[in-house]
Design an enzyme around this catalytic site. Structure first.
Site, PDB file in Angstrom:
ATOM      1  N   LYS A 229       0.830  -1.209   0.000  1.00 22.70           N
ATOM      2  CA  LYS A 229       0.000   0.000   0.000  1.00 22.70           C
ATOM      3  C   LYS A 229       0.863   1.259   0.000  1.00 22.70           C
ATOM      4  O   LYS A 229       2.030   1.230   0.371  1.00 22.70           O
ATOM      5  CB  LYS A 229      -0.990  -0.052   1.156  1.00 22.70           C
ATOM      6  CG  LYS A 229      -2.073  -1.103   0.832  1.00 22.70           C
ATOM      7  CD  LYS A 229      -3.252  -1.114   1.729  1.00 22.70           C
ATOM      8  CE  LYS A 229      -4.248  -2.151   1.203  1.00 22.70           C
ATOM      9  NZ  LYS A 229      -5.170  -2.607   2.224  1.00 22.70           N
ATOM     10  N   ARG A 262      -3.181 -10.317   4.999  1.00 26.25           N
ATOM     11  CA  ARG A 262      -3.545 -10.431   3.575  1.00 26.25           C
ATOM     12  C   ARG A 262      -2.390  -9.882   2.755  1.00 26.25           C
ATOM     13  O   ARG A 262      -2.072  -8.699   2.850  1.00 26.25           O
ATOM     14  CB  ARG A 262      -4.825  -9.629   3.339  1.00 26.25           C
ATOM     15  CG  ARG A 262      -5.344  -9.659   1.917  1.00 26.25           C
ATOM     16  CD  ARG A 262      -6.601  -8.783   1.804  1.00 26.25           C
ATOM     17  NE  ARG A 262      -7.147  -8.769   0.461  1.00 26.25           N
ATOM     18  CZ  ARG A 262      -6.685  -8.009  -0.525  1.00 26.25           C
ATOM     19  NH1 ARG A 262      -5.680  -7.198  -0.330  1.00 26.25           N
ATOM     20  NH2 ARG A 262      -7.257  -8.077  -1.719  1.00 26.25           N
TER      21      ARG A 262
HETATM   22  N1  PMM Z   1      -7.135  -4.248   0.796  1.00 27.72           N
HETATM   23  C1  PMM Z   1      -7.459  -4.304  -0.513  1.00 27.72           C
HETATM   24  C2  PMM Z   1      -8.506  -5.127  -0.956  1.00 27.72           C
HETATM   25  N2  PMM Z   1      -9.203  -5.885  -0.089  1.00 27.72           N
HETATM   26  N3  PMM Z   1      -9.591  -6.620   2.106  1.00 27.72           N
HETATM   27  C3  PMM Z   1      -9.304  -6.574   3.399  1.00 27.72           C
HETATM   28  N4  PMM Z   1     -10.020  -7.320   4.277  1.00 27.72           N
HETATM   29  N5  PMM Z   1      -8.318  -5.784   3.907  1.00 27.72           N
HETATM   30  C4  PMM Z   1      -7.552  -4.994   3.086  1.00 27.72           C
HETATM   31  O1  PMM Z   1      -6.668  -4.279   3.596  1.00 27.72           O
HETATM   32  C5  PMM Z   1      -7.835  -5.014   1.690  1.00 27.72           C
HETATM   33  C6  PMM Z   1      -8.882  -5.842   1.235  1.00 27.72           C
HETATM   34  C7  PMM Z   1      -6.717  -3.462  -1.491  1.00 27.72           C
HETATM   35  O2  PMM Z   1      -5.549  -4.064  -1.868  1.00 27.72           O
HETATM   36  P1  PMM Z   1      -5.239  -4.653  -3.327  1.00 27.72           P
HETATM   37  O3  PMM Z   1      -6.170  -4.018  -4.319  1.00 27.72           O
HETATM   38  O4  PMM Z   1      -3.825  -4.266  -3.548  1.00 27.72           O
HETATM   39  O5  PMM Z   1      -5.419  -6.131  -3.247  1.00 27.72           O
END
Ligand code: PMM
Length: 284
Positions: A229, A262
Site C-alpha cells: 500500500k 492479507r
Molecule cells: N485491501 C485491498 C482489498 N481488499 N480486504 C481486506 N479485508 N483488507 C484490506 O486491507 C484489503 C482488502 C486493497 O488491496 P489490493 O487491491 O492491492 O489487493
C-alpha cells in the site's frame, strides 16, 4: 464455516487453526486496475494458476476480487464483477484444499460466488455499502471479514480525518458486527480488519499498526492488509523496496495481535510471517 473460541475456523471442508500461528491470505485480483497486480490475472486460467501457486507457497486462504478498490476507483456493475470472478471461483474452489474468499461488498456477487464454491466473504465496507449482504452471509453460514472504510474508494483518500482514530474504527466495526448479528450471522463467524489505506493518511495507517492490539477488545480474530500500500512508499521514499516495507508492516501487525494477514507475494512474505510467529509464539 464458523470461528470457534479455541482459535479455529470451521469451513465446509475442515478446520483452520490460528492458534500458535498467523494465517496468510493470498490475493488474486481479477481486475485491470488493482493497485499492485491489476491486469496480471484477468484471464481465468492465469488467475486459477496463481491461486494454486499461492496455496503451494503456504497461503491458508485465497482471496479473489473482481472490483478494484484502489483510491479513486469507480464502482463497477455487479454483472461485470460476476463476469470476472465467477469462472475463477468455479475453477479454483474445487481445486483448492483451502478456503476461497470472495472480496466483494455486493450481496449478489457474494451469493453467486458462494454458490460456485466460495467459503468466505471479504467485505471492505464492513456491511456499509450493501444492506442485503448480511442476509446472504447469514443464510449461507459463511464467515465474513468486516473491514473499516471512511468514505468510498472513489473519495476515501481526498481528506481522511479522525478526531479519535482508534475509537472511530472500533465503533464502526462494532456497528458492522451488530448489523451482521442482527441479520443472523453467527457471532463466531466474524473477523475484523482496520482497513489499512481505506480513508487513511500514512500517519493514520502507522498509528493503526502501532495500536492494533486495541482491536482485540472487539473479541474477534483480526486481519490486516498492509501489502504494497502507498503508505509504505510514503515512508520509504522512491528508492524504498515496497516488499521489505510490507514485510515490516506484516511483522508489526502480527506482534500487535493480527491473526491473519492479507498479502500478494506469499512466497516472500512467508519467511517474515514464520519469523514473527516464532517471536510471538515460540518455536514449535
Ligand atoms: N485491501 C485491498 C482489498 N481488499 N480486504 C481486506 N479485508 N483488507 C484490506 O486491507 C484489503 C482488502 C486493497 O488491496 P489490493 O487491491 O492491492 O489487493
Amino acid at each position: 464455516m464458523t470461528i470457534m473460541a479455541s482459535g479455529q475456523i470451521r469451513w465446509r471442508r475442515g478446520l483452520l487453526s490460528y492458534a500458535g500461528r498467523t494465517l496468510v491470505m493470498g490475493v488474486v485480483n481479477v481486475t485491470p486496475d488493482s493497485f499492485s497486480d491489476g491486469g496480471l490475472y484477468l484471464e481465468p486460467d492465469k488467475a486459477i494458476a496463481r491461486g494454486l501457486e499461492l496455496e503451494d507457497e503456504g497461503a491458508a486462504i485465497i482471496d479473489v476480487g473482481g472490483e478494484s478498490t484502489r483510491p479513486g476507483a469507480r464502482p463497477i456493475p455487479a454483472e461485470e464483477e460476476l463476469r470476472r470472478v465467477l469462472p475463477v471461483v468455479e475453477g479454483l474452489a474445487r481445486r483448492l484444499s483451502i478456503p476461497l474468499s470472495i472480496d466483494t461488498y455486493k450481496a449478489r456477487v457474494a451469493e453467486q460466488a458462494i454458490a460456485m464454491g466460495a467459503s468466505m466473504v471479504n467485505d471492505i465496507s464492513g456491511l456499509q455499502f450493501d444492506a442485503a449482504l448480511a442476509g446472504v452471509l447469514a443464510r449461507a453460514g459463511v464467515p465474513v471479514v468486516l473491514s473499516h472504510i471512511q468514505g468510498t474508494p472513489e473519495t476515501m483518500q481526498r481528506a481522511p480525518r479522525y478526531a479519535d482514530l482508534l475509537g472511530e474504527v472500533k465503533a464502526s466495526l462494532q456497528a458492522g458486527i451488530a448489523l451482521a448479528e442482527r441479520a443472523g450471522v453467527s457471532p463466531d463467524a466474524i473477523i475484523v480488519d482496520p482497513g489499512i489505506g481505506f480513508g487513511k493518511t500514512a500517519a493514520h495507517n502507522l498509528e493503526l499498526l502501532r495500536r492494533l492490539s486495541e482491536l482485540q477488545a472487539l473479541g474477534r480474530p483480526v486481519l490486516v492488509g498492509p501489502s504494497r500500500k502507498s503508505f509504505i512508499g510514503r515512508v520509504l521514499g522512491a528508492d524504498g523496496l515496497v516488499e521489505e516495507g510490507t514485510a515490516a508492516a506484516v511483522v508489526a501487525a502480527i506482534l500487535h495481535g493480527a491473526n491473519l494477514v492479507r498479502v500478494h507475494d506469499v512466497a516472500r512474505l512467508r519467511w517474515a510471517v514464520r519469523m514473527a510467529d516464532a517471536i510471538k509464539f515460540g518455536v514449535a
